[in-house]
Enzyme design. Structure first.
Site, PDB file in Angstrom:
ATOM      1  N   ASP A   1       5.669  -2.213   2.023  1.00 38.35           N
ATOM      2  CA  ASP A   1       5.876  -3.668   2.012  1.00 38.35           C
ATOM      3  C   ASP A   1       7.162  -4.036   2.743  1.00 38.35           C
ATOM      4  O   ASP A   1       7.430  -5.212   2.982  1.00 38.35           O
ATOM      5  CB  ASP A   1       5.953  -4.189   0.570  1.00 38.35           C
TER       6      ASP A   1
ATOM      7  N   ASP B   1      -6.142  -2.579  -1.981  1.00 43.89           N
ATOM      8  CA  ASP B   1      -4.799  -2.503  -2.575  1.00 43.89           C
ATOM      9  C   ASP B   1      -4.849  -1.915  -3.981  1.00 43.89           C
ATOM     10  O   ASP B   1      -5.918  -1.787  -4.598  1.00 43.89           O
ATOM     11  CB  ASP B   1      -4.207  -3.924  -2.611  1.00 43.89           C
TER      12      ASP B   1
HETATM   13  C1  GLA Z   1       0.787  -5.680  -2.309  1.00 46.06           C
HETATM   14  C2  GLA Z   1       0.612  -5.333  -0.848  1.00 46.06           C
HETATM   15  C3  GLA Z   1       0.944  -6.530  -0.009  1.00 46.06           C
HETATM   16  C4  GLA Z   1       0.060  -7.704  -0.395  1.00 46.06           C
HETATM   17  C5  GLA Z   1       0.217  -7.976  -1.876  1.00 46.06           C
HETATM   18  C6  GLA Z   1      -0.780  -9.014  -2.337  1.00 46.06           C
HETATM   19  O1  GLA Z   1       2.124  -5.851  -2.620  1.00 46.06           O
HETATM   20  O2  GLA Z   1       1.382  -4.234  -0.498  1.00 46.06           O
HETATM   21  O3  GLA Z   1       0.766  -6.225   1.360  1.00 46.06           O
HETATM   22  O4  GLA Z   1      -1.270  -7.409  -0.086  1.00 46.06           O
HETATM   23  O5  GLA Z   1       0.022  -6.812  -2.659  1.00 46.06           O
HETATM   24  O6  GLA Z   1      -0.682  -9.268  -3.677  1.00 46.06           O
END
Ligand code: GLA
Length: 727
Positions: free
Chosen positions: A545, A475
């Site tokens: 997301d 990420d």
């Molecule tokens: C980001 C990712 C999510 C999750 C969060 C965790 O927003 O896109 O899928 O992994 O971080 O903090």
């Protein structure tokens, strides 16, 4: 095929269905001639007559360079009479920066061109390197082109060489320049713009005199603007008309410009964002740009997308993974957020096994003091207070249940409340005396520094080698600010953002090579780094997301303009949706998520028995069609941005099998008896649509069509289509 015609001093580059032509004109400039439908070398004289001679600078005129503004060029110059934006600008010690690039030599080689330290096409049939010399300085530019018979993608990049002694500063070095001299009609440009949770929405607008510039200045390719632009000729539709695609294989700050001049020529070029860019080049040194992937399609946007999908699957994504079946995952993020312990994770794992899920992915919160998003990033060791028995206990539970295990990292980041930051505060990007911008309470590590990348490599490697981990979610949750490294001298700060990107590529290359059996999934606060550079390391990327069953149709539709379904990670999440608060049917969420690398992101223990049965059915369905999703040709049938429906289908290369997913957004009493015409089938074959119990010829299904199902709000349908004797 790359053909050089000595008689015409011309190069004809051809792939599956396109040709690209240029020649060295009488003044010694490399002049662009043609980009379009496939031609043969015998056509070169016609191209020179139609597109060449009229735009050549006047050879008898001693002010010759002044006339290059009308000349379609392969590398725009600066300060010598070409007033369009330059492709390469090199500043000298005395501040001069003018250039005039003329042909010196060329080389045709077998295979692809390596690009050390950066993602690049893994193979090509042939490559052409054309060397130009600047008559105003000791710089040379190599223009690189790679082609393959089975691809409609032309790969381009360039290398700037300092062949003198003084130190130069590259102020701009784009990856490609393509001039379109024959633009009598109107062209439009399509960009993929968006935001967090609304990534890659296609936006098309006509081009007019002036410059359209799309860019990211955020240090990565970004949610807001994807490093991709398409040029659409008048009348270009989803499956008809001509268009061109320009995709950068780059994950850093970029720019792509489309400049319409006074005579309506169009110059499209792009590469590393030149805004405050600078790169010092000492005598004897060279600088290579990232690659760009250009595409010509005479079959509309759909044809362009299919060409890109084939290219990414066969030339960019790790060949071991590109077409490999993907695990169906359960990710705990939206189920627990940071609030988990052995007990609630084990319950999810146990349930996942009963439902047929392959891999459990433990998301953010397992390390350091990470109980919320203000602490812990950089401390890549397990928090045993939270997970009794550490990762081994969770992995053990997965194994008992026959599940594999995946783990979340955010390798490029650091929390100020972390051991790493306390030990090395100077490793975060910051400028002494200036309070750093914080975003999600975190800072970005200075990846321009090798010791920082080395440390993170060791820390992540330790976790991966000490535990049985088959999947990593990588990420990146914030933009880069300050754009400054204390380790770079004053006159090299302009290198900062590109050096950061090289640091990211270095770590990605080292980790993916050290752990070849781990599937690395990319992510950046959702789909903020979804680009052709990232796909080189990450066969799949978390698309957004936003997993809402309606919004996702738009995000996946837009993403598919350039990137294959196999690269989109798509999960079913809980309702009301955590981003939009909308409730969509479980079946719809599953149907939409089946058009990618599928999985679940909710608390399985909270599902009703009926929903659990649906999960089992969805996974069984997915295992029937995943080969199509990974390898098939995509046809986009109903545009969710334009009407009441979303509909896409994937067709196997041999056209014997297809899978269709549709969604109706609003149940509307007046919106009925609408006809859906299928695409991509073979007219002569007879097909059977399982769900409709309908047999019909491809010609009928595509020409006459079938009725859209009448459904309530956000209702969906999936059809399995097979050639009749294949049923
Ligand atoms: C980001 C990712 C999510 C999750 C969060 C965790 O927003 O896109 O899928 O992994 O971080 O903090």
């Amino acid at each position: 095929m790359i053909c050089f015609s000595p008689k015409d001093n011309a190069f004809l580059l051809s792939g599956k269905q396109y040709s690209y032509c240029m020649y060295v004109n009488g003044a010694g400039f490399l002049q662009h001639l043609y980009y379009g439908k496939k031609l043969v070398p015998e056509d070169i004289p016609v191209l020179i007559a139609a597109h060449g001679k009229a735009s050549e600078p006047n050879l008898n005129d001693r002010d010759m360079d002044m006339y290059t503004s009308d000349m379609p060029s392969e590398c725009g110059s600066f300060g010598r009479g070409d007033f369009r934006s330059a492709t390469v600008i090199v500043g000298r010690e005395d501040g001069a920066a003018m250039s005039s690039f003329r042909y010196v030599s060329h080389l045709i080689v077998k295979g692809a061109l390596a690009l050390p330290g950066m993602p690049c096409a893994r193979r090509a049939d042939e490559s052409l390197i054309i060397t130009l010399r600047d008559s105003c300085s000791d710089t040379q530019v190599d223009l690189n082109y790679s082609v393959s018979e089975d691809s409609d993608i032309l790969v381009r990049s360039l290398t700037v060489r300092n062949v003198g002694k003084q130190t130069y500063e590259i102020k701009k070095a784009f990856s490609f320049c393509t001039d379109f001299p024959d633009t009598c009609g109107t062209y439009s440009a399509m960009r993929l713009s968006g935001a967090w949770a609304r990534e890659r929405a296609p936006v098309t607008a006509p081009l007019a005199e002036g410059t359209l510039r799309i860019e990211s200045t955020r240090g990565y390719s970004s949610h807001q603007m994807n490093p991709f632009l398409a040029l659409l000729s008048e009348g270009c539709q989803e499956e008809s008309g001509e268009c061109y695609g320009f995709a950068l294989l780059y994950s850093g700050s970029f720019a792509i410009t489309a400049e319409v001049t006074h005579n309506r020529y169009i110059r499209v070029q792009g590469g590393i964002n030149d805004y405050l860019f600078g790169w010092q080049l000492k005598g004897g040194e060279s600088f290579s740009t990232p690659q760009a992937a250009l595409c010509y399609s005479s079959e509309g946007l759909g044809g362009m997308s299919r060409a890109y999908h084939d290219f990414f699957r066969a030339y960019i994504i790790d060949p071991k993974r590109a077409r490999m079946r993907r695990p169906v995952v359960i990710n705990n993020w939206e189920a627990t957020y940071f609030d988990f312990d052995n007990e609630n994770l084990f319950a999810i794992i146990d349930e996942a096994a009963k439902l047929g899920i392959d891999t459990f992915v433990l998301d953010d919160g397992w390390f350091g003091k990470r109980d919320n998003d203000t602490a812990g990033l950089g401390d890549w060791f397990v928090n045993e207070n939270k997970l009794k028995g550490g990762l081994k206990a969770v992995i053990g539970r997965c194994k008992q249940n026959g599940l594999k295990f995946g783990l979340w990292f955010e390798p490029e980041m650091v929390s100020e409340d972390s051991n790493l930051f306390r030990a090395h505060p100077d490793w975060a990007i910051a400028k002494a005396g200036v309070s750093p911008c914080r975003s999600r309470s975190q800072l970005v590590l200075d990846f321009t520094r090798k010791e920082v990348v080395d440390y993170i490599f060791e820390a992540v490697s330790k976790v991966l080698s000490e535990n049985d981990i088959s999947y990593v979610k990588w990420d990146k949750n914030r933009d880069i600010t300050e754009n400054f490294s204390a380790s770079l001298p004053q006159d090299r700060q302009g290198e900062f953002l590109h050096r950061y990107t090289l640091g990211f590529y270095d770590l990605a290359q080292r980790l993916t090579s050290a752990f070849p059996n781990v599937l690395f999934e990319g992510c950046a606060g959702g789909g903020g780094r979804f680009d052709g550079g990232a796909l080189y390391y990450f066969p799949q990327i978390w698309t957004s997301d936003d997993t809402d069953g309606l919004e996702r149709t738009k995000i996946q539709w837009g993403t598919s303009m350039c990137y294959p379904l196999s690269s989109m990670s798509c999960h079913v999440s809980a309702c009301p949706n955590h981003q939009t608060h909308r409730t969509t049917p479980f079946a719809t969420r599953g149907a939409v998520a089946s058009l990618g690398a599928t999985g679940y992101e909710l608390d399985l223990t909270k599902l009703s028995d009926e929903e659990k049965e649906q999960v089992k059915a969805q996974i069984n369905n997915y295992k029937r069609i995943d080969e199509l999703v990974l390898k098939g040709d995509l046809y986009r049938l109903s545009d969710p941005f334009k009407g009441n429906y979303f509909c896409e289908m994937v067709v196997s290369k041999d056209k014997r099998e297809a899978y269709l997913v549709g969604e109706r957004f609003r149940g509307d009493p007046c919106d009925h008896n609408r006809v859906l015409k299928l695409q991509g089938l073979s007219e002569d074959k007879t097909y059977y649509i399982e769900e409709l119990r309908l047999a019909a010829s491809g010609a009928a299904l595509m020409g006459a069509g079938v009725l859209y199902p009448r459904l309530a709000d956000c209702g969906s349908w999936t059809w399995h289509i097979r050639e009749k004797d294949n049923v």
